[in-house]
Design a protein around this motif. Sequence first.
Motif, PDB file in Angstrom:
ATOM      1  N   LYS A   2       0.850  -1.194   0.000  1.00  0.00           N
ATOM      2  CA  LYS A   2       0.000   0.000   0.000  1.00  0.00           C
ATOM      3  C   LYS A   2       0.878   1.233   0.000  1.00  0.00           C
ATOM      4  CE  LYS A   2      -3.859  -1.952   2.570  1.00  0.00           C
ATOM      5  NZ  LYS A   2      -3.959  -2.510   3.907  1.00  0.00           N
ATOM      6  N   VAL A   3       0.440   2.263  -0.726  1.00  0.00           N
ATOM      7  CA  VAL A   3       1.233   3.492  -0.806  1.00  0.00           C
ATOM      8  C   VAL A   3       1.377   4.133   0.582  1.00  0.00           C
ATOM      9  CG1 VAL A   3      -0.665   5.062  -1.376  1.00  0.00           C
ATOM     10  CG2 VAL A   3       1.609   5.520  -2.255  1.00  0.00           C
ATOM     11  N   THR A   4       0.433   3.841   1.477  1.00  0.00           N
ATOM     12  CA  THR A   4       0.505   4.400   2.837  1.00  0.00           C
ATOM     13  C   THR A   4       1.682   3.813   3.625  1.00  0.00           C
ATOM     14  OG1 THR A   4      -1.125   2.747   3.445  1.00  0.00           O
ATOM     15  CG2 THR A   4      -1.943   4.984   3.102  1.00  0.00           C
ATOM     16  N   VAL A  79      11.227   6.188  -8.915  1.00  0.00           N
ATOM     17  CA  VAL A  79      10.617   5.139  -8.094  1.00  0.00           C
ATOM     18  C   VAL A  79      11.264   3.818  -8.528  1.00  0.00           C
ATOM     19  CG1 VAL A  79       8.473   3.895  -7.548  1.00  0.00           C
ATOM     20  CG2 VAL A  79       8.425   6.388  -7.878  1.00  0.00           C
ATOM     21  N   LEU A  80      11.704   3.013  -7.584  1.00  0.00           N
ATOM     22  CA  LEU A  80      12.318   1.717  -7.923  1.00  0.00           C
ATOM     23  C   LEU A  80      11.411   0.950  -8.881  1.00  0.00           C
ATOM     24  CD1 LEU A  80      13.669   0.090  -4.601  1.00  0.00           C
ATOM     25  CD2 LEU A  80      15.021   0.872  -6.582  1.00  0.00           C
ATOM     26  N   GLN A  86       2.200   2.038  -8.464  1.00  0.00           N
ATOM     27  CA  GLN A  86       1.455   1.803  -7.213  1.00  0.00           C
ATOM     28  C   GLN A  86       1.145   3.120  -6.512  1.00  0.00           C
ATOM     29  OE1 GLN A  86       3.031  -1.663  -4.871  1.00  0.00           O
ATOM     30  NE2 GLN A  86       4.574  -1.719  -6.478  1.00  0.00           N
ATOM     31  N   GLY A  87       1.310   4.225  -7.226  1.00  0.00           N
ATOM     32  CA  GLY A  87       0.951   5.527  -6.649  1.00  0.00           C
ATOM     33  C   GLY A  87       2.086   6.258  -5.958  1.00  0.00           C
ATOM     34  N   LEU A  91       2.616  10.234  -5.091  1.00  0.00           N
ATOM     35  CA  LEU A  91       2.852  10.613  -3.682  1.00  0.00           C
ATOM     36  C   LEU A  91       4.041  11.575  -3.568  1.00  0.00           C
ATOM     37  CD1 LEU A  91       2.219   9.775  -0.572  1.00  0.00           C
ATOM     38  CD2 LEU A  91       4.197   8.274  -0.840  1.00  0.00           C
ATOM     39  N   MET A  92       5.131  11.263  -4.276  1.00  0.00           N
ATOM     40  CA  MET A  92       6.337  12.100  -4.209  1.00  0.00           C
ATOM     41  C   MET A  92       6.064  13.479  -4.810  1.00  0.00           C
ATOM     42  SD  MET A  92       8.328  10.073  -2.661  1.00  0.00           S
ATOM     43  CE  MET A  92       9.871  10.984  -2.642  1.00  0.00           C
TER      44      MET A  92
END
Length: 140
Positions: A2-4, A79-80, A86-87, A91-92
């Motif tokens: 989860k992105v959280t 993002v790797l 996956q969002g 987010l960044m």
Amino acid sequence: MKVTEVKVRPYHSNDEQQVIELWHQCNLVVPWNDPKRDIELKLKFQPHMFLVGAKDDLIVASIMVGYEGHRGWINYLAVLPNYQRQGIGWLMMNAAEAELKKLGCPKVNLQVRSSNKSVIAFYEKIGFTDSNVISMGKCL
Ligand SMILES: CC(C)(COP(=O)(O)OP(=O)(O)OC[C@H]1O[C@@H](n2cnc3c(N)ncnc32)[C@H](O)[C@@H]1OP(=O)(O)O)[C@@H](O)C(=O)NCCC(=O)NCCS
């Protein structure tokens, strides 16, 4: 995942190795940019706006943000590969925009290498449009 589970925080000096490896995996390291030096230089200007996304001890994302009083700029968004779609990129970028808004920055710009056109769909999805400018540069 989860992105959280990803915490966005300022870069720490002990992130260096993982961040450089992330940039290599994302093909962001080019012969004319020394990543170690780019990090050292960024840490002299608005270091709190060099952000990483961490899942526990693993750095999965980075973004370098700056504001020069007219426009905000984004560099080294990565993002790797195994964590993409996956969002986390979104987010960044949200975290970067929040930092710029805190400073009263009215507009954010970024450059996309012409060899990396596939990333344009991502930026369009999150609200960026083609500024219809030719980007030029000169090494000092
Ligand atoms: C660009 C990058 C940071 C995007 O990160 P990400 O975590 O995969 O992005 P997100 O999951 O937040 O994507 C948000 C939305 O953008 C769109 N998107 C993301 N990558 C896309 C791609 N390669 N092609 C088309 N649309 C894409 C999708 O609509 C996605 O939503 P969806 O997955 O629900 O369809 C990542 O692909 C990356 O690190 N690329 C290599 C480094 C790079 O090129 N950096 C930018 C330099 S200018």
